[in-house]
Write an enzyme that holds these catalytic residues in place. Structure first.
Site, short mmCIF file in Angstrom:
data_model
loop_
_atom_site.label_atom_id
_atom_site.label_comp_id
_atom_site.label_asym_id
_atom_site.label_seq_id
_atom_site.Cartn_x
_atom_site.Cartn_y
_atom_site.Cartn_z
CB SER A 69 -0.92 0.01 1.23
OG SER A 69 -0.19 -0.24 2.42
CG ASP A 111 2.17 -6.68 1.48
OD1 ASP A 111 1.77 -7.72 2.02
OD2 ASP A 111 1.47 -5.65 1.39
CD GLU A 142 -2.58 -8.69 -2.51
OE1 GLU A 142 -2.33 -7.60 -1.96
OE2 GLU A 142 -3.19 -8.77 -3.60
CD GLU A 209 -8.03 -5.26 1.70
OE1 GLU A 209 -8.16 -4.06 1.37
OE2 GLU A 209 -6.96 -5.89 1.55
#
Length: 293
Positions: A69, A111, A142, A209
């Site tokens: 992010s 990440d 992810e 999420e």
């Protein structure tokens, strides 16, 4: 007494005097398991630099996430897709230095950015090695299904893994935008299957999420060995995470509906983060009814 210099070759250089901040127990995977067993919520915030990492650690946050992010928050990119592994390495090192300089205790997750683990488990290992050597304690990737062999491959080689299901920002274009995932029975069953597979592969943590609260709570109950961390997924997860800039009310873009501005009544950044920690621990945040953007 002056604290001795760091060992020769350390990327952190000479350390300042010992931190006056109160010392907590270092956070580890066994410590996170203890918190969950005791019914205490796990707190997580993103951090991208040394100063905010040190402040968040002092405020009692158990886990810090160097999230991709940062592409949107720090670099002004339209999504996380443009973030590179080298950028993630730089910010992971910065956060690790912040924790090192104040003798911090937070568990540090980084990440794996888009394209750094998609080719093969071997590529994922090379990328994870970069972030672990930069100071991460755990890497996050992810998606479900195709990622399961990669998770197993990394865990077998001693790299703790956090998975991420529901809204996965790296594939937001394929998902059709920032939407709640798992609303219908078929999508919910797919999420459940993927979550169980990731736990079986050794994932020790799972970010959920923008998943319906009831589904997130059900998955949490079915994943005793994988700590669920919710964002826009209700109160039923083992812990919560927010983007730090969101919870401080300084997001450059549209604020998600599930976010609360903890800075509004706090006065200082540290007080705002402490308020976030208290709200998560007490169950006062988040609101199960609030999802989406």
């Amino acid at each position: 007494m002056t604290q001795p210099a760091a060992p020769t070759g350390s990327p952190y250089g000479t350390l300042p005097p010992a931190s006056p901040l109160p010392q907590r127990r270092p956070v580890s995977l066994p410590r996170l398991a203890q918190l969950r067993a005791a019914g205490e919520k796990i707190t997580m915030l993103t951090a991208y630099d040394a100063t905010f990492a040190a402040v968040a650690d002092a405020a009692g946050v158990e886990c810090l996430l160097v999230g991709d992010s940062l592409g949107m928050v720090c670099q002004g990119l339209p999504s996380t897709v443009g973030v590179t592994l080298e950028t993630m390495r730089y910010h992971t090192e910065s956060v690790a230095r912040g924790l090192y300089r104040v003798q911090g205790t937070a568990w540090l997750v980084a990440d794996l950015p888009f394209g750094s683990y998609h080719e093969s488990p071997e590529q994922a290992l090379r990328s994870a090695t970069v972030l672990m050597q930069a100071g991460a304690h755990m890497v996050k990737l992810e998606g479900g299904g195709w990622t399961t062999p990669t998770v197993r491959f990394l865990v077998e080689r001693g790299i703790p893994v956090c998975a991420h299901l529901g809204l996965t920002p790296q594939t937001v274009h394929a998902l059709g935008g920032y939407r709640v995932q798992g609303r219908d029975d078929g999508a919910a069953q797919t999420l459940r299957r993927q979550a169980l597979e990731l736990q079986d592969a050794g994932a020790a943590m799972l970010v959920l999420e923008m998943v319906p609260a009831a589904l997130a709570a059900r998955l949490t109950a079915e994943l005793p060995h994988c700590h669920t961390i919710g964002i826009g997924a209700g109160q039923g997860t083992a812990g919560q995470v927010l983007v730090m800039h969101d919870m401080l009310g300084i997001n450059l873009g549209k604020m998600p509906k599930f976010v609360r501005n903890f800075m509004q009544d706090a006065g200082t950044v540290k007080a705002a983060i402490e308020a976030y920690v208290r709200a998560v621990k007490s169950g006062e945040f988040p609101d199960d009814a609030v999802h989406g953007w």
